[in-house]
Write an enzyme that holds these catalytic residues in place. Structure first.
Site, PDB file in Angstrom:
ATOM      1  N   LYS A  22       0.850  -1.205   0.000  1.00  0.00           N
ATOM      2  CA  LYS A  22       0.000   0.000   0.000  1.00  0.00           C
ATOM      3  C   LYS A  22       0.881   1.249   0.000  1.00  0.00           C
ATOM      4  O   LYS A  22       0.641   2.192  -0.766  1.00  0.00           O
ATOM      5  CB  LYS A  22      -0.874   0.008   1.255  1.00  0.00           C
ATOM      6  CG  LYS A  22      -1.534   1.341   1.549  1.00  0.00           C
ATOM      7  CD  LYS A  22      -2.358   1.360   2.811  1.00  0.00           C
ATOM      8  CE  LYS A  22      -1.596   1.596   4.043  1.00  0.00           C
ATOM      9  NZ  LYS A  22      -1.305   3.011   4.345  1.00  0.00           N
ATOM     10  N   ASN A  23       1.936   1.227   0.826  1.00  0.00           N
ATOM     11  CA  ASN A  23       2.746   2.436   0.990  1.00  0.00           C
ATOM     12  C   ASN A  23       3.770   2.643  -0.117  1.00  0.00           C
ATOM     13  O   ASN A  23       4.518   3.617  -0.084  1.00  0.00           O
ATOM     14  CB  ASN A  23       3.395   2.447   2.377  1.00  0.00           C
ATOM     15  CG  ASN A  23       2.347   2.639   3.459  1.00  0.00           C
ATOM     16  OD1 ASN A  23       1.208   3.019   3.172  1.00  0.00           O
ATOM     17  ND2 ASN A  23       2.702   2.341   4.697  1.00  0.00           N
ATOM     18  N   CYS A 116      -4.723   8.003   9.452  1.00  0.00           N
ATOM     19  CA  CYS A 116      -5.076   7.380  10.732  1.00  0.00           C
ATOM     20  C   CYS A 116      -4.816   8.332  11.894  1.00  0.00           C
ATOM     21  O   CYS A 116      -3.854   9.101  11.892  1.00  0.00           O
ATOM     22  CB  CYS A 116      -4.262   6.109  10.926  1.00  0.00           C
ATOM     23  SG  CYS A 116      -4.916   4.750   9.938  1.00  0.00           S
ATOM     24  N   ARG A 121       0.223  14.265  12.845  1.00  0.00           N
ATOM     25  CA  ARG A 121       0.500  14.110  11.414  1.00  0.00           C
ATOM     26  C   ARG A 121       0.793  15.454  10.746  1.00  0.00           C
ATOM     27  O   ARG A 121       0.161  15.835   9.755  1.00  0.00           O
ATOM     28  CB  ARG A 121      -0.650  13.405  10.677  1.00  0.00           C
ATOM     29  CG  ARG A 121      -1.271  12.184  11.290  1.00  0.00           C
ATOM     30  CD  ARG A 121      -0.391  10.964  11.421  1.00  0.00           C
ATOM     31  NE  ARG A 121       0.209  10.425  10.241  1.00  0.00           N
ATOM     32  CZ  ARG A 121      -0.330   9.465   9.492  1.00  0.00           C
ATOM     33  NH1 ARG A 121      -1.518   9.017   9.772  1.00  0.00           N
ATOM     34  NH2 ARG A 121       0.301   8.986   8.446  1.00  0.00           N
ATOM     35  N   LEU A 125       7.517  19.473   7.336  1.00  0.00           N
ATOM     36  CA  LEU A 125       8.748  19.123   6.595  1.00  0.00           C
ATOM     37  C   LEU A 125       8.485  19.135   5.082  1.00  0.00           C
ATOM     38  O   LEU A 125       9.333  19.529   4.288  1.00  0.00           O
ATOM     39  CB  LEU A 125       9.258  17.744   7.030  1.00  0.00           C
ATOM     40  CG  LEU A 125       9.681  17.623   8.498  1.00  0.00           C
ATOM     41  CD1 LEU A 125      10.142  16.207   8.807  1.00  0.00           C
ATOM     42  CD2 LEU A 125      10.773  18.617   8.846  1.00  0.00           C
ATOM     43  N   ASP A 305       4.493   0.443  12.021  1.00  0.00           N
ATOM     44  CA  ASP A 305       3.232  -0.116  11.486  1.00  0.00           C
ATOM     45  C   ASP A 305       2.978  -1.543  11.950  1.00  0.00           C
ATOM     46  O   ASP A 305       1.913  -2.097  11.674  1.00  0.00           O
ATOM     47  CB  ASP A 305       3.238  -0.069   9.951  1.00  0.00           C
ATOM     48  CG  ASP A 305       3.181   1.357   9.443  1.00  0.00           C
ATOM     49  OD1 ASP A 305       3.435   1.573   8.246  1.00  0.00           O
ATOM     50  OD2 ASP A 305       2.918   2.265  10.258  1.00  0.00           O
ATOM     51  N   ARG A 397      -8.466  -0.020   4.665  1.00  0.00           N
ATOM     52  CA  ARG A 397      -7.622   0.992   4.009  1.00  0.00           C
ATOM     53  C   ARG A 397      -6.327   0.328   3.527  1.00  0.00           C
ATOM     54  O   ARG A 397      -5.716   0.746   2.557  1.00  0.00           O
ATOM     55  CB  ARG A 397      -7.247   2.106   4.992  1.00  0.00           C
ATOM     56  CG  ARG A 397      -8.423   2.846   5.562  1.00  0.00           C
ATOM     57  CD  ARG A 397      -7.987   3.968   6.434  1.00  0.00           C
ATOM     58  NE  ARG A 397      -7.053   4.843   5.708  1.00  0.00           N
ATOM     59  CZ  ARG A 397      -6.650   6.011   6.172  1.00  0.00           C
ATOM     60  NH1 ARG A 397      -7.040   6.421   7.357  1.00  0.00           N
ATOM     61  NH2 ARG A 397      -5.837   6.758   5.473  1.00  0.00           N
TER      62      ARG A 397
HETATM   63  C1  EPZ Z   1       4.197   6.917   6.103  1.00  0.00           C
HETATM   64  O1  EPZ Z   1       3.459   7.936   6.753  1.00  0.00           O
HETATM   65  C2  EPZ Z   1       3.244   5.736   6.023  1.00  0.00           C
HETATM   66  N1  EPZ Z   1       2.067   6.103   5.251  1.00  0.00           N
HETATM   67  C3  EPZ Z   1       2.820   5.315   7.432  1.00  0.00           C
HETATM   68  O2  EPZ Z   1       2.001   4.148   7.297  1.00  0.00           O
HETATM   69  C4  EPZ Z   1       4.081   4.940   8.231  1.00  0.00           C
HETATM   70  O3  EPZ Z   1       3.708   4.633   9.556  1.00  0.00           O
HETATM   71  C5  EPZ Z   1       5.037   6.136   8.227  1.00  0.00           C
HETATM   72  O4  EPZ Z   1       5.349   6.524   6.866  1.00  0.00           O
HETATM   73  C6  EPZ Z   1       6.343   5.812   8.943  1.00  0.00           C
HETATM   74  O5  EPZ Z   1       6.949   4.695   8.341  1.00  0.00           O
HETATM   75  C7  EPZ Z   1       2.135   6.131   3.898  1.00  0.00           C
HETATM   76  O6  EPZ Z   1       3.175   5.886   3.309  1.00  0.00           O
HETATM   77  C8  EPZ Z   1       0.871   6.480   3.167  1.00  0.00           C
HETATM   78  P1  EPZ Z   1       6.404  10.173   8.276  1.00  0.00           P
HETATM   79  P2  EPZ Z   1       4.048   9.447   6.824  1.00  0.00           P
HETATM   80  O7  EPZ Z   1       6.339  11.417   7.494  1.00  0.00           O
HETATM   81  O8  EPZ Z   1       4.718   9.792   5.547  1.00  0.00           O
HETATM   82  C9  EPZ Z   1       6.502  13.337  11.744  1.00  0.00           C
HETATM   83  C10 EPZ Z   1       0.182   2.732   7.732  1.00  0.00           C
HETATM   84  O9  EPZ Z   1      -0.297   2.218   8.761  1.00  0.00           O
HETATM   85  N2  EPZ Z   1       6.423  14.330  10.659  1.00  0.00           N
HETATM   86  O10 EPZ Z   1       7.620   9.297   8.166  1.00  0.00           O
HETATM   87  O11 EPZ Z   1       2.973  10.319   7.339  1.00  0.00           O
HETATM   88  C11 EPZ Z   1       5.170  12.627  11.903  1.00  0.00           C
HETATM   89  O12 EPZ Z   1       4.294  13.359  12.705  1.00  0.00           O
HETATM   90  C12 EPZ Z   1       0.642   4.172   7.764  1.00  0.00           C
HETATM   91  O13 EPZ Z   1       0.321   2.136   6.628  1.00  0.00           O
HETATM   92  C13 EPZ Z   1       6.601  15.675  10.956  1.00  0.00           C
HETATM   93  O14 EPZ Z   1       6.827  16.043  12.110  1.00  0.00           O
HETATM   94  O15 EPZ Z   1       5.145   9.251   7.963  1.00  0.00           O
HETATM   95  C14 EPZ Z   1       5.549  11.343  12.549  1.00  0.00           C
HETATM   96  O16 EPZ Z   1       5.687  11.549  13.941  1.00  0.00           O
HETATM   97  C15 EPZ Z   1       0.493   4.814   9.138  1.00  0.00           C
HETATM   98  N3  EPZ Z   1       6.503  16.591   9.960  1.00  0.00           N
HETATM   99  C16 EPZ Z   1       6.905  11.040  11.940  1.00  0.00           C
HETATM  100  O17 EPZ Z   1       7.395  12.277  11.402  1.00  0.00           O
HETATM  101  C17 EPZ Z   1       6.247  16.221   8.663  1.00  0.00           C
HETATM  102  O18 EPZ Z   1       6.189  17.111   7.787  1.00  0.00           O
HETATM  103  C18 EPZ Z   1       6.841  10.001  10.822  1.00  0.00           C
HETATM  104  O19 EPZ Z   1       6.110  10.555   9.792  1.00  0.00           O
HETATM  105  C19 EPZ Z   1       6.077  14.844   8.378  1.00  0.00           C
HETATM  106  C20 EPZ Z   1       6.168  13.923   9.381  1.00  0.00           C
END
Ligand code: EPZ
Length: 416
Positions: A22-23, A116, A121, A125, A305, A397
């Site tokens: 999915k990701n 989710c 979220r 960045l 995850d 999802r």
């Molecule tokens: C991706 O989410 C995945 N989703 C998530 O999978 C996964 O848990 C996550 O990466 C971490 O591996 C998709 O790819 C669609 P991040 P993403 O940006 O991109 C903080 C699932 O269950 N952050 O790496 O949102 C954020 O708050 C889902 O399949 C900022 O602070 O993850 C979090 O604490 C859930 N500012 C951490 O970084 C930003 O601009 C990780 O977020 C972006 C993120």
């Protein structure tokens, strides 16, 4: 609202094939906005998040069609740069369209994403990186307004190795005239998959999978055929399910390297795990020992995850387990539902402690989010008696035909 109805206590056994990740598919669908041609994505599961991204692309003017499990996307007719709240808010991946729209059309108006409920979220960045690459970004009335400018700084240093931010920057930079570097980039396998897809369309991206990615911009991208990697989180979920039910399974298209962190922990529990030409095999011991502790981290650390599924497993392991959730700030919302099944689980902020019990007992529970819901399904499979899991739209999802897949492995589960 649909539910899963589970009669627990039956071991998962037999062979299974993973769906595409999915990701990987979600950012790849966003990347189709960059492509002036037809893309064929093979073996695409109809995750509801994938269908939501298809709606977004169609709304932008792309042509979408399905032929069996192949999804065809032709982005050459894209002529709109706006994504309304109704289309953007059901999914986190709507934010992945920002970079591609700015790169292809020079402008974008995208409503805030959803996703989710596992933390704030934020997208700071994503926005700060695009600003650094010369874009004018304004946030107003729940929308992000963007305009492409001339890049001032071609090297982005991410303060956190954000998966989504890495993907957005990579896609935006693909059509920039200069070279762009991303330092402290995310290294997840899905990042590598997106880079492979973009390069298959004519991009020149190197270093994906390391913490430094270099993108040499090109004028345009052409169509291609692509098969995304197997879903490592589905793989982990099924391995944990087999462990929890005292089962024995073979996952035929698993990529063992993608699940190294999990495999080490399942071996600590007493599971036998090995790979051969047939696939990745797991057989579970009669009595599971606690895996000790888990600290979620960016890849190749333990994946956040799979954190909920490992808390469910800990509920029936002998001894105490400690889980530190270091990636998202509130990813234990599902614990209240695990207590209804008899789990002895406590958490405070980002630390969770589980005392193993002999058994769990069926109950009526509700999914709170995608992976928390999957954890409840696994707990239901391992419980004595009947469990209903409501609000399964969260689960669907990211898991396609889950009841059928589990039934083929011997579970007694129905989608009502
Ligand atoms: C991706 O989410 C995945 N989703 C998530 O999978 C996964 O848990 C996550 O990466 C971490 O591996 C998709 O790819 C669609 P991040 P993403 O940006 O991109 C903080 C699932 O269950 N952050 O790496 O949102 C954020 O708050 C889902 O399949 C900022 O602070 O993850 C979090 O604490 C859930 N500012 C951490 O970084 C930003 O601009 C990780 O977020 C972006 C993120």
């Amino acid at each position: 609202m649909s539910q899963f109805f589970i009669n627990g206590g039956r071991p998962l056994h037999g062979e299974v094939v993973l769906d595409c990740a999915k990701n990987s598919l979600l950012p790849i669908l966003a990347a189709c906005i960059l492509v002036e041609g037809r893309v064929e994505l093979k073996r695409v599961p109809k995750y509801s998040d994938v269908l939501a991204m298809c709606n977004i692309l169609e709304n932008l003017g792309a042509k979408i069609c399905w032929q069996g499990s192949s999804l065809f996307v032709d982005g050459s007719t894209i002529d709109k740069a706006a994504i309304c709240h109704e289309l953007a808010c059901p999914v986190r991946s709507s934010i992945f369209t920002l970079g591609p729209l700015l790169a292809r059309l020079g402008k974008a108006k995208v409503a805030y994403p959803g996703g989710c409920d596992i933390g704030l979220r934020p997208i700071d960045l994503h926005l700060s990186s695009l600003r650094q690459l010369g874009c004018k970004i304004i946030e107003k009335n729940g929308y992000i307004y963007g305009e492409k400018g001339s890049a001032t700084d071609q090297s982005i240093m991410l303060k956190f190795a954000s998966v989504g931010a890495t993907e957005n920057i990579m896609m935006f930079a693909t059509l920039l005239p200069e070279q762009t570097k991303i330092v402290n980039a995310a290294k997840e396998p899905e990042i590598v998959d997106l880079a492979c897809f973009l390069n298959r369309c004519g991009a020149t991206i190197t270093g994906a999978g390391t913490d430094q990615i270099t993108i040499n911009g090109v004028k345009s991208l052409h169509g291609c055929q692509f098969l995304a990697i197997p879903d490592r989180i589905e793989c982990g979920t099924l391995l944990i399910g087999a462990a929890m039910t005292g089962g024995q399974i073979c996952i035929k298209n698993a990529i063992e390297k993608h699940n190294e962190a999990l495999i080490e922990k399942l071996k600590n529990c007493g599971c036998k795990i090995f790979s051969d030409q047939k696939g990745l095999h797991l057989s579970s011991p009669k009595c599971l020992q606690s895996y000790g502790e888990i600290e979620t981290a960016v890849y190749p650390g333990f994946p956040t995850d799979l954190q909920p599924q490992m808390v469910a497993l800990a509920c029936i392991c002998k001894g105490c387990s400690l889980i530190f959730e270091n990636v998202f700030e509130s990813r234990f919302n599902y614990v209240g539902e695990l207590l209804k099944l008899g789990g002895d689980v406590k958490f405070k902020q980002s630390v969770c402690i589980v005392r193993g019990r002999e058994k769990l007992y069926g109950a009526d529970v509700s999914a709170t989010d995608l992976r928390g819901g999957a954890a409840l399904v696994l707990a239901g499979l391992a419980s004595e008696g009947y469990t209903t899991v409501s609000k399964i739209q969260f689960i669907e999802r990211g898991y396609f035909n889950l009841a059928q897949k589990l039934t083929s492995l011997g579970a007694d589960i129905k989608r009502l």
